[in-house]
Design an enzyme around this catalytic site. Structure first.
Site, mmCIF file in Angstrom:
data_model
loop_
_atom_site.group_PDB
_atom_site.id
_atom_site.type_symbol
_atom_site.label_atom_id
_atom_site.label_comp_id
_atom_site.label_asym_id
_atom_site.label_seq_id
_atom_site.Cartn_x
_atom_site.Cartn_y
_atom_site.Cartn_z
ATOM 1 N N ASP A 10 0.866 -1.187 0.000
ATOM 2 C CA ASP A 10 0.000 0.000 0.000
ATOM 3 C C ASP A 10 0.901 1.234 0.000
ATOM 4 O OD1 ASP A 10 -2.335 1.672 0.379
ATOM 5 O OD2 ASP A 10 -1.898 1.775 2.514
ATOM 6 N N SER A 11 0.264 2.401 -0.138
ATOM 7 C CA SER A 11 1.011 3.656 -0.080
ATOM 8 C C SER A 11 1.533 3.928 1.332
ATOM 9 C CB SER A 11 0.082 4.806 -0.480
ATOM 10 O OG SER A 11 -1.025 4.840 0.395
ATOM 11 N N GLY A 43 -3.234 8.962 -3.425
ATOM 12 C CA GLY A 43 -4.529 9.457 -3.914
ATOM 13 C C GLY A 43 -4.470 10.622 -4.890
ATOM 14 N N CYS A 73 -4.243 -1.341 -2.036
ATOM 15 C CA CYS A 73 -4.452 0.096 -2.154
ATOM 16 C C CYS A 73 -5.395 0.295 -3.330
ATOM 17 C CB CYS A 73 -3.111 0.781 -2.428
ATOM 18 S SG CYS A 73 -3.268 2.531 -2.811
ATOM 19 N N GLU A 152 -3.763 8.198 8.418
ATOM 20 C CA GLU A 152 -2.314 7.972 8.446
ATOM 21 C C GLU A 152 -1.675 8.703 9.635
ATOM 22 O OE1 GLU A 152 0.962 6.099 6.049
ATOM 23 O OE2 GLU A 152 -1.167 5.828 6.012
ATOM 24 N N CYS A 184 -11.070 2.660 0.028
ATOM 25 C CA CYS A 184 -9.697 3.015 0.376
ATOM 26 C C CYS A 184 -9.340 2.150 1.575
ATOM 27 C CB CYS A 184 -9.606 4.497 0.735
ATOM 28 S SG CYS A 184 -7.997 4.995 1.413
ATOM 29 N N THR A 185 -8.162 1.545 1.535
ATOM 30 C CA THR A 185 -7.822 0.588 2.592
ATOM 31 C C THR A 185 -7.544 1.280 3.934
ATOM 32 O OG1 THR A 185 -5.564 0.577 1.725
ATOM 33 C CG2 THR A 185 -7.016 -1.234 1.076
ATOM 34 N N HIS A 186 -7.501 2.603 3.935
ATOM 35 C CA HIS A 186 -7.370 3.326 5.204
ATOM 36 C C HIS A 186 -8.718 3.441 5.933
ATOM 37 C CE1 HIS A 186 -3.501 4.548 3.592
ATOM 38 N NE2 HIS A 186 -3.188 5.117 4.742
HETATM 39 N N1 DGL Z 1 -4.785 3.289 0.933
HETATM 40 C C1 DGL Z 1 -4.916 4.021 -0.301
HETATM 41 C C2 DGL Z 1 -6.119 3.492 -1.064
HETATM 42 O O1 DGL Z 1 -6.654 2.431 -0.750
HETATM 43 C C3 DGL Z 1 -5.109 5.503 -0.214
HETATM 44 C C4 DGL Z 1 -4.224 6.373 0.539
HETATM 45 C C5 DGL Z 1 -3.399 7.314 -0.305
HETATM 46 O O2 DGL Z 1 -3.888 8.350 -0.785
HETATM 47 O O3 DGL Z 1 -2.228 6.973 -0.473
HETATM 48 O O4 DGL Z 1 -6.547 4.118 -2.001
#
Ligand code: DGL
Length: 270
Positions: A10-11, A43, A73, A152, A184-186
């Protein structure tokens, strides 16, 4: 049978929600998790840039001899899953299809909402994926650019985040959606706040759980599950400063992270 690790990336630390589910559902599997924290967020970035990052990380994970890769991600999956699958021999899955399929199965009024980063929403990846399962479902999208940054930073509850989420969900509530994809995985870390605002009747679909189920199905069908009944090995790698990863990672993962390696890939910001 295949004892090699699964690579998940992921990011940042958001993809740990996916890794945590994979650990829960597939407790025998070895895992290497890569968080591209030096280049977070993904993103706002262009599809071209994200493709470059995805290729770099997949190359790196192949070098670590993983058997299977999960792009945990949505932004990176939306921009680069197809090209990565075309280019690499190793099986790669993203998080969009499994979330879209679950949402189509769950919705009763066939009105689904999706929230995600700019990269994910502008790609319309979820609209296409939902329509591949049911062309008659109405999909309502909303860009929620600030949410991943809050998560984050570890800010997942409180007045400020509630105010922001209320603003983002207003139109989706008016659109009468009965199912909301957390694209979004966050975002699973924000589930409680989102559910409170959208109401308990709406079903939230987390890409984490759905993607983990898909990993299990793929490994079973390919005969690639790890059979050895010894404790699995987990490695956590951060491309940027590991202190934040160590501090917040355990909360995202739902279990303690004792060690994080720092490995740079390319130049920061490139
Ligand atoms: N976790 C990322 C996703 O699922 C998004 C976070 C980012 O912007 O890096 O899209």
């Amino acid at each position: 049978m295949n004892d090699k690790p699964i690579g998940i990336f992921d990011s940042g630390i958001g993809g740990l929600t996916v890794a945590g589910e994979v650990m829960r559902q597939l407790p025998n599997e070895n895992i290497i998790y890569f968080g591209d924290t030096a280049r977070f967020p993904y993103g706002p970035r262009s599809a071209e840039e994200l493709k470059k990052f995805v290729f770099q990380i997949v190359e790196f994970l192949r070098g670590e001899e993983v058997k299977f890769i999960v792009i945990a991600c949505n932004s990176a999956s939306s921009a680069a899953l197809e090209v990565a699958q075309e280019h690499f021999y190793i099986p790669i899955i993203g998080v969009v299809e499994s979330g879209a399929r679950a949402a189509v199965q769950v919705t009763r009024n066939r009105r689904i909402g999706v929230i995600g980063t700019k990269a994910t929403i502008l790609s319309s990846a979820y609209v296409k994926a939902v329509h591949a399962f049911d062309a008659g479902v109405k999909v309502f999208q909303q860009v929620t650019p600030e949410l991943a940054d809050f998560v984050e930073k570890g800010e997942v509850v409180g007045k400020e985040i509630e105010r922001i989420i209320k603003g983002y969900l207003k139109t989706l509530i008016e659109d009468d959606i009965d199912t909301l994809i957390l694209g979004c995985t966050h975002y699973p870390l924000l589930s409680a706040t989102i559910q409170k605002i959208i109401g308990k009747e709406a079903v939230l679909i987390s890409s984490a759980e759905e993607a983990a189920k898909e990993v299990g199905e793929m490994l079973t069908r390919k005969g690639h599950k790890r059979k050895i009944n010894e404790a699995p090995n987990y490695r956590f790698i951060s491309s940027g400063d590991k202190s934040k990863f160590l501090e917040l990672g355990s909360r995202f993962l739902g279990r303690e992270i004792k060690n994080v390696e720092e490995i740079k890939l390319g130049q920061e910001g490139n």
